[in-house]
Scaffold this motif. Structure first.
Motif, PDB file in Angstrom:
ATOM      1  N   PHE A 278      14.510   0.727 110.777  1.00  0.00           N
ATOM      2  CA  PHE A 278      13.533   1.030 111.826  1.00  0.00           C
ATOM      3  C   PHE A 278      13.091  -0.252 112.525  1.00  0.00           C
TER       4      PHE A 278
ATOM      5  N   SER B 167       6.090  11.687 105.275  1.00  0.00           N
ATOM      6  CA  SER B 167       7.162  10.963 105.947  1.00  0.00           C
ATOM      7  C   SER B 167       8.504  11.617 105.647  1.00  0.00           C
TER       8      SER B 167
ATOM      9  N   GLN C  88      14.411   2.599 103.487  1.00  0.00           N
ATOM     10  CA  GLN C  88      13.947   2.351 104.850  1.00  0.00           C
ATOM     11  C   GLN C  88      13.488   0.907 105.014  1.00  0.00           C
TER      12      GLN C  88
ATOM     13  N   GLN D  73       8.379   8.796 112.029  1.00  0.00           N
ATOM     14  CA  GLN D  73       8.446   8.836 110.567  1.00  0.00           C
ATOM     15  C   GLN D  73       8.136  10.213 109.991  1.00  0.00           C
ATOM     16  N   SER D  74       7.259  10.976 110.645  1.00  0.00           N
ATOM     17  CA  SER D  74       6.754  12.203 110.011  1.00  0.00           C
ATOM     18  C   SER D  74       6.918  13.462 110.849  1.00  0.00           C
TER      19      SER D  74
ATOM     20  N   LEU E 211       2.747   5.238 106.784  1.00  0.00           N
ATOM     21  CA  LEU E 211       3.995   5.555 107.478  1.00  0.00           C
ATOM     22  C   LEU E 211       5.099   5.960 106.518  1.00  0.00           C
ATOM     23  N   TRP E 212       5.001   5.533 105.267  1.00  0.00           N
ATOM     24  CA  TRP E 212       5.968   5.973 104.263  1.00  0.00           C
ATOM     25  C   TRP E 212       5.259   6.744 103.139  1.00  0.00           C
TER      26      TRP E 212
ATOM     27  N   GLU F 118      10.659   3.486 118.019  1.00  0.00           N
ATOM     28  CA  GLU F 118       9.838   4.681 118.229  1.00  0.00           C
ATOM     29  C   GLU F 118       9.943   5.244 119.640  1.00  0.00           C
TER      30      GLU F 118
END
Length: 504
Positions: free
Chosen positions: A88, A197, A355, A187-188, A233-234, A405
């Motif tokens: 990412f 996520s 990731q 991410q989600s 985010l994770w 993103e």
């Protein structure tokens, strides 16, 4: 009295989804399974004899609290990939300076963005009040590469060298126009924080292939410039906490609080955990608290990781040829190159979702110099990872994904000068690439207009991307759900379709 729901999915014959099933009051999943007796023993024996045929992804936790599989008892269809490595690029790389060749932009450099192209679409607060929106051509040279003839700029010579291994998506798009919502969406599947996520969904659905390592591992480059990257985010969102991504750091203690204090032997630690687990099991039988199940599982995982993490993060046994492939930065802990090398080692050990987060792509000004720096840090290592996996026979069942993103604007943010320019956020179209894992190599998908401003054909929404990734892992994105606050949620919400053109 309210009945607690299990955290796992039970596949019911007449239900197409994988969802939670209610249990009797105060009956935990572990106590429920303990009543199966010979049935549970048969499941365990079948899994040992033939893990894949018996559904090694079944959600069957041992009495010691070890997670041995996910909630999907049997994959929805044959998978093309066993694992995902998601590279990412946080901050949004400029598509028209790397992958989306637009000679018209160079021809019209300095001219005003046509109103017929913008069509009144909203801009960010950073450029929305500019009196002028001058177009900016790319200062970088583009050429075609490989038998596929993919157009790439001279910013990414190493990536260009693997052009025939790449499936380049030039038509990705999203609704998010700012970094926080944009990264969260990617991410989600939602612009709003709090959803699980993608890696957490994968862990929940598929479980782990290696009980000594987490199923979902995250690495953030030590170059912390750019937009902040929070652990949410994770995170696992409303899923149980055991599905969180585990961050590996560059320091000696790769996982925080993993090592025992000085003077505490491994035997002493094992003894303490055994006694602690007995107490937790007693409390679990009394309350059926799912957080206790998570705690038991995590204590056991941490104990095993004390041995497995140092092994997988130690790159001293790598040959010189590896560092020549990935670049000298791979010797420096915390760099993107070092994390790419770690990703390959984790993939070899059976980690299902890996990731990497690389910040620093948010180029609102001085783009020409800044994007050169970002590419210098990432180009060789990204290409090396794909090549390394291919050399080891792992690329076919490993899905590698590269992208940010959203994209960047074809007009200049701020004042355009001969020496400097910047590009603002642009969600309407951007470029990503994938490799391996059953995607079409040497293929470019989708088309944007002459200014890389609007989509012309082949749009791939974030939900479509997620649906396609899950498809390659053997999951029907509409069937993997989790009931929360009275609703069955999924990664793709109520949207998304598999983009079959991207697949072999």
């Amino acid at each position: 009295m309210n009945r607690p729901q299990s955290n796992s999915c039970v596949n019911v014959v007449d239900s197409p989804r994988c969802v939670g099933e209610e249990l009797q009051p105060f009956q935990s999943r572990r106590s429920f399974l303990s009543q199966f007796g010979q049935g549970l023993g048969g499941i365990a024996l079948a899994s040992l004899l033939n893990p894949e045929a018996s559904g090694a992804t079944a959600d069957v936790a041992s009495l010691e609290g070890l997670q041995t599989g996910g909630v999907i008892k049997k994959l929805h269809h044959p998978p093309k990939a066993k694992r995902v490595i998601y590279l990412f690029q946080s901050g949004a790389p400029s598509q028209m300076d790397m992958f989306d060749y637009k000679p018209r932009l160079n021809k019209d450099h300095g001219k005003e963005l046509p109103a017929s192209v913008r069509m009144g679409q909203r801009l960010t607060g950073m450029s929305g009040f500019q009196s002028s929106l001058p177009l900016v051509g790319s200062p970088f040279k583009f050429s075609q590469h490989g038998e596929s003839g993919a157009w790439m700029s001279d910013l990414i010579p190493h990536t260009a060298g693997i052009a025939d291994d790449l499936c380049i998506v030039k038509s990705a798009y999203t609704e998010a126009i700012n970094h926080g919502p944009g990264v969260t969406m990617m991410q989600s599947g939602s612009q709003f924080p709090g959803r699980p996520s993608m890696g957490a969904w994968m862990h929940y659905g598929l479980g782990s292939e290696n009980e000594d390592l987490p199923a979902y591992v995250v690495m953030v480059s030590s170059d912390r410039g750019g937009q902040p990257l929070a652990s949410s985010l994770w995170g696992s969102g409303f899923l149980p906490g055991k599905y969180d991504g585990v961050e590996l750091r560059a320091s000696k203690d790769a996982v925080l609080y993993l090592n025992s204090p000085d003077g505490v032997s491994r035997g002493s630690r094992r003894n303490a955990l055994d006694h602690l687990q007995k107490l937790q099991q007693m409390e679990l039988q009394r309350t059926s608290d799912p957080e206790l199940e998570t705690r038991i599982s995590q204590y056991e995982m941490a104990f095993r990781m004390q041995m497995s993490i140092p092994e997988v993060t130690n790159i001293d046994d790598e040959p010189e040829s590896t560092f020549k492939l990935y670049g000298e930065d791979a010797r420096k802990p915390g760099t993107y190159a070092a994390n790419c090398l770690r990703a390959r080692r984790l993939a070899e050990k059976g980690v299902r979702f890996i990731q990497l987060f690389q910040p620093g792509w948010d180029h609102h000004s001085g783009l020409a110099g800044q994007i050169k720096n970002s590419c210098r840090k990432t180009d060789q290592a990204s290409a090396a990872l794909v090549q390394d996996l291919k050399n080891r026979g792992m690329l076919d069942d490993t899905l590698v994904i590269w992208g940010g993103e959203f994209g960047r604007t074809s007009y200049c943010q701020g004042k355009l000068t001969p020496e400097s320019f910047g590009r603002d956020h642009h969600p309407r179209c951007f470029s990503m690439w994938m490799a391996g894992g059953g995607v079409r190599p040497g293929y470019s998908h989708g088309e944007t207009d002459e200014y890389s401003y609007n989509l012309v054909s082949g749009g791939v929404h974030v939900h479509d991307l997620h649906a396609t990734i899950m498809n390659q892992m053997g999951i029907d994105h509409e069937r993997l759900t989790y009931k929360y606050q009275g609703r069955h949620f999924r990664l793709t919400d109520v949207h998304g379709h598999v983009v079959k053109e991207l697949l072999l």
